[in-house]
Design a protein around this motif. Structure first.
Motif, PDB file in Angstrom:
ATOM      1  N   PHE A  24      47.162  26.674  95.752  1.00  0.00           N
ATOM      2  CA  PHE A  24      46.124  27.692  95.883  1.00  0.00           C
ATOM      3  C   PHE A  24      44.884  27.336  95.067  1.00  0.00           C
ATOM      4  CE2 PHE A  24      50.193  30.229  96.102  1.00  0.00           C
ATOM      5  CZ  PHE A  24      50.201  30.312  97.489  1.00  0.00           C
ATOM      6  N   GLY A  25      44.872  26.146  94.476  1.00  0.00           N
ATOM      7  CA  GLY A  25      43.736  25.741  93.667  1.00  0.00           C
ATOM      8  C   GLY A  25      43.767  26.263  92.253  1.00  0.00           C
ATOM      9  N   VAL A  26      44.952  26.673  91.768  1.00  0.00           N
ATOM     10  CA  VAL A  26      45.099  27.217  90.422  1.00  0.00           C
ATOM     11  C   VAL A  26      45.854  26.212  89.562  1.00  0.00           C
ATOM     12  CG1 VAL A  26      46.021  29.102  89.019  1.00  0.00           C
ATOM     13  CG2 VAL A  26      45.098  29.576  91.300  1.00  0.00           C
ATOM     14  N   GLY A  27      45.243  25.748  88.487  1.00  0.00           N
ATOM     15  CA  GLY A  27      45.863  24.780  87.599  1.00  0.00           C
ATOM     16  C   GLY A  27      47.023  25.369  86.816  1.00  0.00           C
ATOM     17  N   THR A  28      47.765  24.490  86.133  1.00  0.00           N
ATOM     18  CA  THR A  28      48.989  24.917  85.458  1.00  0.00           C
ATOM     19  C   THR A  28      48.731  25.612  84.132  1.00  0.00           C
ATOM     20  OG1 THR A  28      49.240  22.780  84.350  1.00  0.00           O
ATOM     21  CG2 THR A  28      50.301  23.042  86.497  1.00  0.00           C
ATOM     22  N   ALA A  29      47.691  25.201  83.388  1.00  0.00           N
ATOM     23  CA  ALA A  29      47.490  25.673  82.018  1.00  0.00           C
ATOM     24  C   ALA A  29      48.789  25.430  81.225  1.00  0.00           C
ATOM     25  CB  ALA A  29      47.030  27.115  81.992  1.00  0.00           C
ATOM     26  N   GLY A  30      49.088  26.255  80.243  1.00  0.00           N
ATOM     27  CA  GLY A  30      50.304  26.078  79.452  1.00  0.00           C
ATOM     28  C   GLY A  30      50.065  25.260  78.195  1.00  0.00           C
ATOM     29  N   ALA A  31      51.081  25.205  77.352  1.00  0.00           N
ATOM     30  CA  ALA A  31      50.990  24.537  76.056  1.00  0.00           C
ATOM     31  C   ALA A  31      50.744  23.044  76.224  1.00  0.00           C
ATOM     32  CB  ALA A  31      52.261  24.766  75.254  1.00  0.00           C
ATOM     33  N   MET A  32      49.848  22.499  75.422  1.00  0.00           N
ATOM     34  CA  MET A  32      49.598  21.058  75.420  1.00  0.00           C
ATOM     35  C   MET A  32      50.814  20.298  74.901  1.00  0.00           C
ATOM     36  SD  MET A  32      46.337  20.169  76.361  1.00  0.00           S
ATOM     37  CE  MET A  32      45.469  19.024  75.291  1.00  0.00           C
ATOM     38  N   ASP A  33      51.566  20.902  73.998  1.00  0.00           N
ATOM     39  CA  ASP A  33      52.803  20.318  73.482  1.00  0.00           C
ATOM     40  C   ASP A  33      53.945  21.231  73.885  1.00  0.00           C
ATOM     41  OD1 ASP A  33      54.988  19.382  72.075  1.00  0.00           O
ATOM     42  OD2 ASP A  33      53.909  19.101  70.180  1.00  0.00           O
ATOM     43  N   GLN A  34      54.564  20.901  75.018  1.00  0.00           N
ATOM     44  CA  GLN A  34      55.630  21.746  75.545  1.00  0.00           C
ATOM     45  C   GLN A  34      56.876  21.735  74.672  1.00  0.00           C
ATOM     46  OE1 GLN A  34      55.806  23.575  78.773  1.00  0.00           O
ATOM     47  NE2 GLN A  34      53.597  23.501  78.524  1.00  0.00           N
ATOM     48  N   LEU A  35      57.127  20.630  73.965  1.00  0.00           N
ATOM     49  CA  LEU A  35      58.292  20.582  73.079  1.00  0.00           C
ATOM     50  C   LEU A  35      58.111  21.512  71.889  1.00  0.00           C
ATOM     51  CD1 LEU A  35      59.524  16.873  72.878  1.00  0.00           C
ATOM     52  CD2 LEU A  35      60.510  18.794  74.121  1.00  0.00           C
ATOM     53  N   ALA A  36      56.915  21.510  71.300  1.00  0.00           N
ATOM     54  CA  ALA A  36      56.659  22.400  70.170  1.00  0.00           C
ATOM     55  C   ALA A  36      56.805  23.857  70.587  1.00  0.00           C
ATOM     56  CB  ALA A  36      55.273  22.139  69.595  1.00  0.00           C
ATOM     57  N   LEU A  37      56.282  24.203  71.762  1.00  0.00           N
ATOM     58  CA  LEU A  37      56.419  25.562  72.273  1.00  0.00           C
ATOM     59  C   LEU A  37      57.892  25.924  72.440  1.00  0.00           C
ATOM     60  CD1 LEU A  37      55.052  28.121  73.699  1.00  0.00           C
ATOM     61  CD2 LEU A  37      55.633  26.923  75.821  1.00  0.00           C
ATOM     62  N   ALA A  38      58.655  25.049  73.101  1.00  0.00           N
ATOM     63  CA  ALA A  38      60.059  25.346  73.393  1.00  0.00           C
ATOM     64  C   ALA A  38      60.866  25.510  72.116  1.00  0.00           C
ATOM     65  CB  ALA A  38      60.657  24.246  74.266  1.00  0.00           C
ATOM     66  N   VAL A  39      60.690  24.608  71.155  1.00  0.00           N
ATOM     67  CA  VAL A  39      61.492  24.670  69.936  1.00  0.00           C
ATOM     68  C   VAL A  39      61.124  25.896  69.106  1.00  0.00           C
ATOM     69  CG1 VAL A  39      62.015  23.510  67.755  1.00  0.00           C
ATOM     70  CG2 VAL A  39      61.931  22.205  69.876  1.00  0.00           C
ATOM     71  N   GLY A  40      59.819  26.219  69.027  1.00  0.00           N
ATOM     72  CA  GLY A  40      59.435  27.429  68.311  1.00  0.00           C
ATOM     73  C   GLY A  40      60.116  28.660  68.882  1.00  0.00           C
ATOM     74  N   ASN A  41      60.200  28.728  70.187  1.00  0.00           N
ATOM     75  CA  ASN A  41      60.880  29.858  70.823  1.00  0.00           C
ATOM     76  C   ASN A  41      62.382  29.833  70.600  1.00  0.00           C
ATOM     77  OD1 ASN A  41      58.805  31.470  72.041  1.00  0.00           O
ATOM     78  ND2 ASN A  41      58.455  29.820  73.502  1.00  0.00           N
ATOM     79  N   LEU A  42      62.987  28.655  70.710  1.00  0.00           N
ATOM     80  CA  LEU A  42      64.428  28.556  70.504  1.00  0.00           C
ATOM     81  C   LEU A  42      64.823  28.960  69.089  1.00  0.00           C
ATOM     82  CD1 LEU A  42      65.149  25.201  72.385  1.00  0.00           C
ATOM     83  CD2 LEU A  42      65.746  27.510  73.135  1.00  0.00           C
ATOM     84  N   LEU A  43      63.992  28.609  68.108  1.00  0.00           N
ATOM     85  CA  LEU A  43      64.275  28.983  66.721  1.00  0.00           C
ATOM     86  C   LEU A  43      64.369  30.494  66.554  1.00  0.00           C
ATOM     87  CD1 LEU A  43      61.973  26.452  64.830  1.00  0.00           C
ATOM     88  CD2 LEU A  43      64.458  26.629  64.578  1.00  0.00           C
ATOM     89  N   LEU A  44      63.649  31.228  67.395  1.00  0.00           N
ATOM     90  CA  LEU A  44      63.621  32.686  67.308  1.00  0.00           C
ATOM     91  C   LEU A  44      64.578  33.362  68.278  1.00  0.00           C
ATOM     92  CD1 LEU A  44      59.755  33.047  67.080  1.00  0.00           C
ATOM     93  CD2 LEU A  44      61.358  33.674  65.276  1.00  0.00           C
ATOM     94  N   GLY A  45      65.274  32.574  69.084  1.00  0.00           N
ATOM     95  CA  GLY A  45      66.132  33.167  70.099  1.00  0.00           C
ATOM     96  C   GLY A  45      65.375  33.666  71.302  1.00  0.00           C
ATOM     97  N   ASN A  46      64.118  33.207  71.481  1.00  0.00           N
ATOM     98  CA  ASN A  46      63.310  33.570  72.652  1.00  0.00           C
ATOM     99  C   ASN A  46      63.649  32.663  73.829  1.00  0.00           C
ATOM    100  OD1 ASN A  46      61.961  35.198  70.812  1.00  0.00           O
ATOM    101  ND2 ASN A  46      60.130  33.904  70.720  1.00  0.00           N
ATOM    102  N   PRO A  47      63.280  33.057  75.047  1.00  0.00           N
ATOM    103  CA  PRO A  47      63.288  32.091  76.151  1.00  0.00           C
ATOM    104  C   PRO A  47      62.388  30.912  75.791  1.00  0.00           C
ATOM    105  CG  PRO A  47      62.981  34.325  76.977  1.00  0.00           C
ATOM    106  CD  PRO A  47      62.878  34.413  75.488  1.00  0.00           C
ATOM    107  N   ALA A  48      62.777  29.703  76.164  1.00  0.00           N
ATOM    108  CA  ALA A  48      62.051  28.501  75.748  1.00  0.00           C
ATOM    109  C   ALA A  48      60.599  28.513  76.183  1.00  0.00           C
ATOM    110  CB  ALA A  48      62.744  27.252  76.290  1.00  0.00           C
ATOM    111  N   GLY A  49      60.292  29.182  77.305  1.00  0.00           N
ATOM    112  CA  GLY A  49      58.929  29.186  77.810  1.00  0.00           C
ATOM    113  C   GLY A  49      58.123  30.412  77.454  1.00  0.00           C
ATOM    114  N   ALA A  50      58.596  31.216  76.496  1.00  0.00           N
ATOM    115  CA  ALA A  50      57.868  32.430  76.120  1.00  0.00           C
ATOM    116  C   ALA A  50      56.483  32.093  75.568  1.00  0.00           C
ATOM    117  CB  ALA A  50      58.668  33.223  75.093  1.00  0.00           C
ATOM    118  N   ALA A  51      55.566  33.040  75.656  1.00  0.00           N
ATOM    119  CA  ALA A  51      54.185  32.816  75.222  1.00  0.00           C
ATOM    120  C   ALA A  51      54.088  32.763  73.701  1.00  0.00           C
ATOM    121  CB  ALA A  51      53.280  33.914  75.762  1.00  0.00           C
ATOM    122  N   ALA A  52      53.272  31.816  73.212  1.00  0.00           N
ATOM    123  CA  ALA A  52      52.999  31.657  71.787  1.00  0.00           C
ATOM    124  C   ALA A  52      51.507  31.395  71.626  1.00  0.00           C
ATOM    125  CB  ALA A  52      53.825  30.516  71.204  1.00  0.00           C
TER     126      ALA A  52
END
Length: 326
Positions: A24-52
């Motif tokens: 649809f012509g809409v880019g992905t956006a999202g964290a530049m460092d997907q590993l840092a995002l995922a681990v930060g969420n996992l440390l808190l018991g969040n879903p790995a892709g939760a917003a930070a």
């Protein structure tokens, strides 16, 4: 929840990205460092892709307006909660009124820090994602970077206090260095063979500087110009984060997380998915090396990253279980 105290933060709310909308012509956006995002969420018991909150400019300060568990990953910014030093890649507990300060990142630790809150940051979803798309002006907090005085809510502030543990950063657990410089692996792309042989050799042999004209849309690199065998004109076509395009000047542009979904420059290569986080953490003005790989090696590299992430998740679960039984 947190209140932004910094006046020129340029920080944005990001999650795992806006997937499935490229057509649809809409880019992905999202964290530049997907590993840092995922681990930060996992440390808190969040879903790995939760917003930070992705933070690229320092110093950066927020005030906690209520008790909240949080995690810091990405660049080691010598963080302090009031005057108490905090470990990076660690989960912490803030009390109402405390101020979190992030200073300039330590050399070699990256350029972007991630502040994850208990449950994730609570902003509206747009096309199934909470990520900020700056060019489109939507997602995140009103489609923009945060400003002084903004307030961001955590999905589940308060609750049980954070348990005290962390993990080894992936830059240490999964190092990739060439001639003393950070490196990323690249697959040759559709027009690779259309460039002169000496240009192709120079691309792999030399260091490339990330210029000041770089941002979340694309990293403009500076090095030995890439010269085509003959002038090329190609139609606009679909592109994704990681694609390396070469404009007429010969200095390549690596598409990053906010890249538009189409472009018409020749495609020289693609940074493999397993290494996009490495490039996302490379600082403006720094130099990197590119390493040629084939498809099979790219798949193996992605598997290695997934294995590391799975191991981290299991370790976090085990630590949380053990600490809660004390």
């Amino acid at each position: 929840m947190i209140e932004i105290l910094s006046s020129t933060a340029l920080a944005t709310v990001q999650d795992a990205g806006r997937l499935g909308s490229l057509r649809f012509g809409v880019g992905t956006a999202g964290a530049m460092d997907q590993l840092a995002l995922a681990v930060g969420n996992l440390l808190l018991g969040n879903p790995a892709g939760a917003a930070a909150l992705e933070i690229p400019v320092y110093p950066f300060q927020v005030r906690f307006t209520e008790d909240c568990a949080f995690a810091l990953t990405g660049a080691d910014c010598q963080a302090r909660l009031d005057q108490r030093a905090l470990a990076p890649w660690w989960v912490h507990q803030a009390r109402q009124g405390q101020v979190l300060t992030l200073d300039l990142p330590l050399a070699g630790s990256g350029s972007r820090a991630y502040l994850a809150l208990a449950g994730g940051i609570d902003v509206p979803e747009v096309l199934a994602s909470r990520s900020t798309q700056l060019r489109g002006g939507f997602g995140g907090l009103d489609g923009r970077s945060v400003r002084q005085g903004d307030v961001l809510r955590a999905v589940r502030p308060g609750g049980e206090p954070a348990v005290d543990f962390g993990v080894l950063p992936p830059a240490i657990a999964l190092p990739l260095i060439r001639d003393g410089l950070p490196a990323v692996r690249v697959l040759p792309a559709a027009e690779y063979a259309c460039f002169k042989e000496d240009s192709r050799a120079a691309f792999w042999a030399g260091a490339w500087k990330i210029t000041a004209q770089s941002d979340r849309y694309g990293y403009r690199m500076q090095g030995t110009p890439l010269v085509p065998i003959e002038a090329m004109e190609i139609r606009s076509h679909g592109i994704v984060p990681g694609v390396i395009q070469v404009p007429s000047g010969g200095q390549p542009i690596v598409q990053m997380r906010d890249a538009q979904p189409s472009g018409g420059y020749p495609k020289f290569g693609t940074v493999i998915e397993a290494d996009l986080w490495r490039l996302g953490q490379a600082a403006i003005g720094s130099r990197v090396r590119f390493v040629e790989v084939d498809y099979e090696a790219a798949v193996v590299a992605l598997d290695e990253v997934q294995v590391w992430r799975d191991e981290v998740g299991r370790m976090i679960d085990l630590q949380r279980w053990a600490l809660q039984r004390i």
